[in-house]
Design a protein around this motif. Structure first.
Motif, short mmCIF file in Angstrom:
data_model
loop_
_atom_site.label_atom_id
_atom_site.label_comp_id
_atom_site.label_asym_id
_atom_site.label_seq_id
_atom_site.Cartn_x
_atom_site.Cartn_y
_atom_site.Cartn_z
N LEU A 174 0.84 -1.19 0.00
CA LEU A 174 0.00 0.00 0.00
C LEU A 174 0.88 1.24 0.00
O LEU A 174 1.74 1.39 0.88
CB LEU A 174 -0.90 0.03 1.24
N GLY A 175 0.67 2.12 -0.96
CA GLY A 175 1.36 3.40 -0.99
C GLY A 175 0.58 4.40 -0.16
O GLY A 175 -0.55 4.75 -0.51
N ILE A 176 1.15 4.85 0.94
CA ILE A 176 0.47 5.77 1.86
C ILE A 176 1.11 7.15 1.76
O ILE A 176 2.33 7.28 1.93
CB ILE A 176 0.52 5.26 3.31
N GLY A 177 0.27 8.16 1.52
CA GLY A 177 0.77 9.52 1.37
C GLY A 177 0.07 10.50 2.28
O GLY A 177 -0.44 10.14 3.36
N GLY A 178 0.00 11.75 1.83
CA GLY A 178 -0.51 12.85 2.64
C GLY A 178 -1.92 12.68 3.15
O GLY A 178 -2.28 13.28 4.18
N VAL A 179 -2.74 11.89 2.47
CA VAL A 179 -4.13 11.70 2.89
C VAL A 179 -4.22 11.16 4.31
O VAL A 179 -5.17 11.43 5.04
CB VAL A 179 -4.87 10.76 1.90
N PRO A 212 1.21 19.88 7.75
CA PRO A 212 0.58 21.19 7.92
C PRO A 212 0.57 22.08 6.69
O PRO A 212 0.27 23.26 6.80
CB PRO A 212 1.47 21.81 9.00
N TYR A 213 0.90 21.52 5.50
CA TYR A 213 0.98 22.35 4.30
C TYR A 213 -0.19 22.10 3.35
O TYR A 213 -0.15 22.53 2.19
CB TYR A 213 2.30 22.10 3.57
N ARG A 214 -1.22 21.42 3.82
CA ARG A 214 -2.37 21.12 2.96
C ARG A 214 -2.91 22.40 2.34
O ARG A 214 -3.05 23.42 3.01
CB ARG A 214 -3.46 20.42 3.77
N GLY A 215 -3.22 22.32 1.04
CA GLY A 215 -3.71 23.49 0.33
C GLY A 215 -2.63 24.16 -0.50
O GLY A 215 -2.91 25.00 -1.35
N PRO A 217 1.15 23.50 -2.87
CA PRO A 217 1.76 22.44 -3.69
C PRO A 217 2.61 21.50 -2.82
O PRO A 217 3.34 21.95 -1.93
CB PRO A 217 2.63 23.21 -4.69
N ASN A 218 2.51 20.23 -3.11
CA ASN A 218 3.28 19.24 -2.37
C ASN A 218 4.71 19.17 -2.90
O ASN A 218 4.98 19.58 -4.03
CB ASN A 218 2.60 17.87 -2.50
N GLU A 219 5.60 18.65 -2.09
CA GLU A 219 6.96 18.38 -2.52
C GLU A 219 7.48 17.19 -1.73
O GLU A 219 6.99 16.88 -0.64
CB GLU A 219 7.86 19.60 -2.34
N SER A 220 8.46 16.52 -2.29
CA SER A 220 8.92 15.26 -1.69
C SER A 220 9.52 15.44 -0.30
O SER A 220 9.50 14.51 0.50
CB SER A 220 9.93 14.59 -2.61
N SER A 221 10.03 16.63 0.00
CA SER A 221 10.59 16.84 1.33
C SER A 221 9.53 16.72 2.42
O SER A 221 9.85 16.45 3.58
CB SER A 221 11.26 18.22 1.42
N TYR A 222 8.25 16.89 2.03
CA TYR A 222 7.16 16.79 3.01
C TYR A 222 6.85 15.34 3.39
O TYR A 222 5.97 15.10 4.21
CB TYR A 222 5.89 17.43 2.45
N LEU A 223 7.57 14.40 2.80
CA LEU A 223 7.35 13.00 3.15
C LEU A 223 7.58 12.77 4.65
O LEU A 223 6.99 11.86 5.24
CB LEU A 223 8.30 12.10 2.35
N ILE A 224 8.39 13.60 5.24
CA ILE A 224 8.69 13.46 6.66
C ILE A 224 7.43 13.59 7.51
O ILE A 224 7.31 12.95 8.57
CB ILE A 224 9.77 14.48 7.09
N TYR A 225 6.44 14.36 7.05
CA TYR A 225 5.19 14.52 7.80
C TYR A 225 4.31 13.27 7.68
O TYR A 225 3.60 12.93 8.62
CB TYR A 225 4.44 15.76 7.30
N VAL A 226 4.38 12.61 6.54
CA VAL A 226 3.67 11.34 6.36
C VAL A 226 4.28 10.29 7.28
O VAL A 226 3.58 9.56 7.98
CB VAL A 226 3.73 10.87 4.89
N ALA A 227 5.61 10.25 7.27
CA ALA A 227 6.31 9.27 8.11
C ALA A 227 6.02 9.50 9.60
O ALA A 227 5.81 8.55 10.35
CB ALA A 227 7.81 9.35 7.86
N GLN A 228 5.99 10.76 10.00
CA GLN A 228 5.73 11.06 11.41
C GLN A 228 4.31 10.68 11.81
O GLN A 228 4.08 10.17 12.91
CB GLN A 228 5.97 12.54 11.69
N LYS A 229 3.35 10.91 10.91
CA LYS A 229 1.96 10.54 11.20
C LYS A 229 1.84 9.03 11.38
O LYS A 229 1.16 8.55 12.32
CB LYS A 229 1.05 11.01 10.07
N ILE A 230 2.50 8.28 10.53
CA ILE A 230 2.45 6.82 10.64
C ILE A 230 3.14 6.37 11.93
O ILE A 230 2.68 5.44 12.61
CB ILE A 230 3.07 6.16 9.40
#
Length: 255
Positions: A174-179, A212-215, A217-230
């Motif tokens: 499963l590919g898990i992202g910003g959602v 916290p950047y919803r709304g 443009p996304n960028e790959s550096s924001y992956l850290i927020y996905v990782a932290q949420k998980i």
């Protein structure tokens, strides 16, 4: 700690200086591995250029996005197939079925999906699946094509726990992202139930920007927020999330 973004269109940024800044922010946030999914014939060169610029960090995938499967899809497939012969790729993608934008091309989409699954099997590569409003259609094809060579990622998963388990049972990740960072998405409940051994991280940059950047443009550096949420959901460290999901990506892409 090394984070892997298994699905990013960071190559869409055509300003060289801005792209350089995007890549530097990735490295600053420990996002050191970026897998680049193709969408159509025009994006091939963009991917190739970014891979050439960052050969240690960027890895190419080639395929025809279902939203770009039109009446002329045969020509697009021929162009992409020719590019595969001269490009080092790590997956066929992104491919699949999208019935959100256009249902009239379903039969074309199915034919393109079947054909590209065939490419992946011939090359012994994984597939990266785009599925929107089409889980049943995609799942039916995967069941029909299931064998020892069929494997890959169900990109941008945002379905139910039952659907997640079906995907995992097929041997897909499963590919898990910003959602997952969105309060009402329900994806946190799915992540609770599914082993981290069946999950990879992604951003789908420039789309689906995490809190916290919803709304924006996304960028790959924001992956850290996905990782932290998980990490928060699993009640483990972000370092453990990074280690397991990056190892999963190495298994999938063989790199």
């Amino acid at each position: 700690m090394i984070l892997t973004d298994t699905h990013t269109h960071q190559y869409y940024e055509k300003d060289a200086e801005k792209l350089k800044e995007l890549m530097q922010r990735c490295l600053d946030n420990k996002v050191e591995r970026l897998f680049l999914p193709n969408v159509d014939s025009e994006s091939i060169s963009l991917i190739q250029n970014l891979v050439k610029e960052y050969p240690e960090n960027c890895f190419a995938m080639l395929g025809l996005h279902p939203c770009d499967v039109k009446v002329n899809y045969r020509e697009e497939l021929d162009t992409i197939s020719a590019a595969i012969a001269s490009t080092k790729i790590y997956a066929i993608g992104e491919i699949g079925i999208d019935l959100y934008w256009d249902t009239t091309t379903l039969e074309f989409q199915k034919k393109a999906f079947y054909e590209q699954i065939g490419w992946a099997k011939d090359l012994d590569l994984p597939i990266v699946i785009h599925c929107r409003e089409a889980f049943d259609e995609v799942y039916e094809i995967l069941l029909a094509e299931k064998d020892e060579k069929l494997r890959g990622i169900f990109h941008c998963f945002s379905g139910t726990i039952e659907q997640a388990k079906k995907i995992v049972d097929l041997g897909f990740y499963l590919g898990i992202g910003g959602v997952v960072t969105y309060k009402k998405s329900g994806l946190d409940k799915v992540v609770e139930e599914i082993s981290l051994n069946n999950i990879v991280l992604e951003t789908d940059t420039p789309y689906l920007t995490p809190v916290p950047y919803r709304g924006k443009p996304n960028e790959s550096s924001y992956l850290i927020y996905v990782a932290q949420k998980i990490a928060d959901i699993k009640q483990i460290s972000i370092e453990e999330v990074a280690a397991i999901t990056t190892e999963n990506s190495k298994i999938i892409f063989n790199t």
